[in-house]
Design a protein around this motif. Structure first.
Motif, PDB file in Angstrom:
ATOM      1  N   GLN A 151       0.823  -1.215   0.000  1.00  0.00           N
ATOM      2  CA  GLN A 151       0.000   0.000   0.000  1.00  0.00           C
ATOM      3  C   GLN A 151       0.855   1.262   0.000  1.00  0.00           C
ATOM      4  O   GLN A 151       0.583   2.209  -0.730  1.00  0.00           O
ATOM      5  CB  GLN A 151      -0.915  -0.004   1.232  1.00  0.00           C
ATOM      6  N   VAL A 152       1.912   1.264   0.847  1.00  0.00           N
ATOM      7  CA  VAL A 152       2.693   2.491   0.980  1.00  0.00           C
ATOM      8  C   VAL A 152       3.522   2.768  -0.268  1.00  0.00           C
ATOM      9  O   VAL A 152       3.845   3.927  -0.576  1.00  0.00           O
ATOM     10  CB  VAL A 152       3.600   2.406   2.235  1.00  0.00           C
ATOM     11  N   ASN A 153       3.882   1.730  -1.027  1.00  0.00           N
ATOM     12  CA  ASN A 153       4.684   1.914  -2.236  1.00  0.00           C
ATOM     13  C   ASN A 153       3.839   2.155  -3.485  1.00  0.00           C
ATOM     14  O   ASN A 153       4.365   2.150  -4.593  1.00  0.00           O
ATOM     15  CB  ASN A 153       5.578   0.694  -2.454  1.00  0.00           C
ATOM     16  N   ARG A 154       2.551   2.370  -3.279  1.00  0.00           N
ATOM     17  CA  ARG A 154       1.661   2.556  -4.434  1.00  0.00           C
ATOM     18  C   ARG A 154       1.944   3.854  -5.168  1.00  0.00           C
ATOM     19  O   ARG A 154       2.012   3.890  -6.396  1.00  0.00           O
ATOM     20  CB  ARG A 154       0.205   2.544  -3.957  1.00  0.00           C
ATOM     21  N   ASP A 155       2.144   4.954  -4.431  1.00  0.00           N
ATOM     22  CA  ASP A 155       2.215   6.281  -5.048  1.00  0.00           C
ATOM     23  C   ASP A 155       3.649   6.688  -5.350  1.00  0.00           C
ATOM     24  O   ASP A 155       4.587   6.334  -4.619  1.00  0.00           O
ATOM     25  CB  ASP A 155       1.574   7.323  -4.138  1.00  0.00           C
ATOM     26  N   SER A 156       3.795   7.465  -6.405  1.00  0.00           N
ATOM     27  CA  SER A 156       5.088   8.040  -6.760  1.00  0.00           C
ATOM     28  C   SER A 156       4.853   9.338  -7.529  1.00  0.00           C
ATOM     29  O   SER A 156       3.767   9.574  -8.044  1.00  0.00           O
ATOM     30  CB  SER A 156       5.923   7.067  -7.611  1.00  0.00           C
ATOM     31  N   ILE A 157       5.887  10.179  -7.576  1.00  0.00           N
ATOM     32  CA  ILE A 157       5.777  11.439  -8.314  1.00  0.00           C
ATOM     33  C   ILE A 157       6.878  11.509  -9.359  1.00  0.00           C
ATOM     34  O   ILE A 157       7.935  10.876  -9.233  1.00  0.00           O
ATOM     35  CB  ILE A 157       5.877  12.663  -7.383  1.00  0.00           C
TER      36      ILE A 157
END
Length: 562
Positions: A248-254
């Motif tokens: 879950q925590v590694n789902r987002d990136s910019i």
């Protein structure tokens, strides 16, 4: 009436003014030093504006973005010796130290630039700073936000608009979500899995102890194996929970762009906070400043102790001082009472007093060597062989730890307590002792109910001096228990709760480590000032607490002295 210089000197007035002037100068110097440390250290947490400019470096033009950390004037001859083209007629040139961040791209956090070679200066509102768990700060422009493989927002311009503000809001929400998940992960790792690992280790030592004793109790071994299986099952469940949380925590990136145009993908889970200082008002900056200060005193360090907080060092310092005070006070008071009230006043007693006074002047590193040899190796090694044979060859008390550090500093400061307590006992009138004895009290009752209560302010004076010295000592602690980074605090919820055998962090050693052992000198410098200021504050608070107790005792027994 004229007064001659010699007569005025004989009155003693010049010496009074000289002493007053010396005290005033000392106060000004102390306040000035504390002010310098406070300004240099606390200003580090202020969200400074990010400058973007074009820098002329030889025949190349480079676009830089960063915070102006320091400004200084450099001699033109020195620059010419370094191969820099300096216009004729100039004696000095200004140069700026820029914190450019992006160490994972350029390899450095800071760079010196000549101010005259900077052009096209601007402070874009969209330029943002991101504090990361690794690689320090990032400075650049937010371009897109991804959730998994899906792009949920993007922006390619350089002027803020409604679309950009929407993207920035989504980015902030993503950071908050990642922080909450990271906190849940940390709680499972440190508390729940940590407790399981601690109990598993205790079961292993218990089984090893039974084996060393040659026990044939099958039920005891069966109970150990049953409990171990239960703990392993709990561990597997927690591991699966961690796997889900990491997903879950590694789902987002910019996707972010540097000032020079390089694109970089940054996982949101690696970001501590992101902010746009060029677009922040004074209220927003004050809020950010308060959050950074709170992080400094409440969080754990990161990035080789050059980022994050120093709470473990604060906790270790206070805990060590408290344990040291508990140990040094009774020993110092008992020794002083014996020397003043019971020992025959003769050559031997005078010799002991001389020895005590000389001990107060012994260098602290000597105490550290003694503590290492006697307390750690001799006492600790024998304790391990007698009471913890199942843990050998891994030492339990046969290595540096909180207990040996506290005892070593108690030994270092006990002469101060002895001298202060003896002074307090000598000021108590003999008439009070004689009156108590005349009323039928024994010598022990007189000592316990009359003499010691009246001498308690002097005892507290000794404790105050001991705290002031012990809290700032570093050299002996380096040998008997302090470490650069302690994975856990010596006080937790695992039995026996206070782990006196555990190594710990200390503010004084933290200052030494950050100031002299850090690979990133420029990043560590402001933290040295901030930690030094905090150490002074901690010592002052400890002393103020002791002074309040002493004043209360002094008021309580003032009537008995009259």
């Amino acid at each position: 009436m004229k007064v001659s210089l010699s007569n005025w000197t004989k009155t003693g007035s010049p010496w009074v003014w000289l002493n007053a002037g010396a005290v005033a100068i000392c106060i000004i110097m102390v306040v000035g030093l504390l002010g310098l440390i406070a300004v240099r250290g606390l200003s580090h947490f202020w969200p400074a504006d990010i400058l973007q400019a074009t820098y002329q470096q030889g025949d190349q033009k480079i676009t830089l973005a960063g915070e102006v950390v320091e400004v200084e004037d450099v001699l033109a001859e020195q620059l010419r010796g370094a191969g820099v083209n300096v216009p004729e007629g100039l004696e000095t040139m200004r140069r700026d130290l820029l914190k450019i961040g992006n160490r994972d791209i350029g390899g450095i956090d800071f760079t010196w630039v000549l101010d005259a070679n900077l052009s096209d200066r601007q402070k874009p509102a969209m330029l943002f700073a991101a504090e990361r768990h690794e690689w320090g700060n990032f400075y650049g422009y937010l371009r897109s936000l991804k959730q998994g493989d899906e792009v949920v927002g993007s922006y390619d311009g350089y002027d803020p608009s409604e679309a950009y503000l929407t993207l920035w809001g989504q980015f902030e929400q993503s950071i908050e979500r990642a922080i909450e998940i990271n906190e849940a992960i940390l709680e499972i790792q440190k508390d729940e899995i940590g407790a399981i690992n601690y109990e598993l280790e205790r079961l292993r030592l218990k089984q090893r102890s039974l084996e060393l004793k040659g026990s044939t109790d099958a039920d005891a071994f069966a109970d150990i194996n049953t409990r171990r299986d239960e703990l392993n099952a709990e561990y597997e469940n927690l591991q699966q929970t961690l796997i889900d949380l990491y997903a879950q925590v590694n789902r987002d990136s910019i996707q972010a762009e540097t000032a020079s145009g390089q694109m970089l993908t940054i996982p949101v889970a690696k970001i501590v906070r992101a902010y746009r200082p060029n677009d922040m008002g004074i209220i927003a900056k004050l809020g950010h400043y308060g959050a950074k200060l709170w992080e400094f005193v409440s969080a754990e360090p990161r990035e080789a102790n050059t980022e994050g907080g120093i709470f473990p060092a604060i906790f270790g310092t206070v805990m060590m001082v408290i344990i040291m005070s508990i140990m040094v006070t009774p020993f110092g008071v008992v020794a002083a009472v014996y020397l003043r009230e019971y020992a025959k006043q003769g050559f031997t007693t005078r010799l002991i007093r001389i020895a005590v006074n000389n001990l107060a002047g012994v260098p602290s590193i000597v105490y550290g060597v003694f503590g290492l040899g006697f307390f750690v190796y001799f006492l600790g090694g024998n304790i391990d062989r007698l009471f913890y044979p199942e843990a050998l060859p891994s030492p339990t008390f046969g290595t540096g730890g909180l207990m040996w550090s506290s005892i070593t500093l108690a030994l270092l400061t006990v002469p101060v307590v002895i001298v202060a307590t003896e002074e307090g006992l000598s000021r108590i009138p003999h008439a009070l002792r004689e009156g108590s004895l005349a009323l039928g009290a024994t010598k022990a009752e007189t000592l316990w109910k009359v003499v010691l209560p009246m001498a308690s302010p002097a005892m507290m004076t000794g404790v105050i001096l001991a705290i002031a010295r012990a809290a700032g000592e570093v050299a002996p602690l380096m040998l008997v228990g302090v470490v650069k980074l302690a994975p856990s605090l010596p006080l937790d919820m695992n039995y026996p709760f206070l782990h006196l055998d555990q190594k710990f962090m200390h503010l004084g050693f933290h200052i030494y480590d950050v100031g002299f052992q850090s690979p990133n000198v420029e990043a560590a410098r402001p933290l040295v000032y901030a930690t030094a200021f905090l150490l002074v504050v901690v010592i002052a608070l400890l002393n103020i607490s002791a002074v309040q107790i002493r004043n209360h005792l002094r008021e309580k027994y003032k009537s008995l002295e009259m």
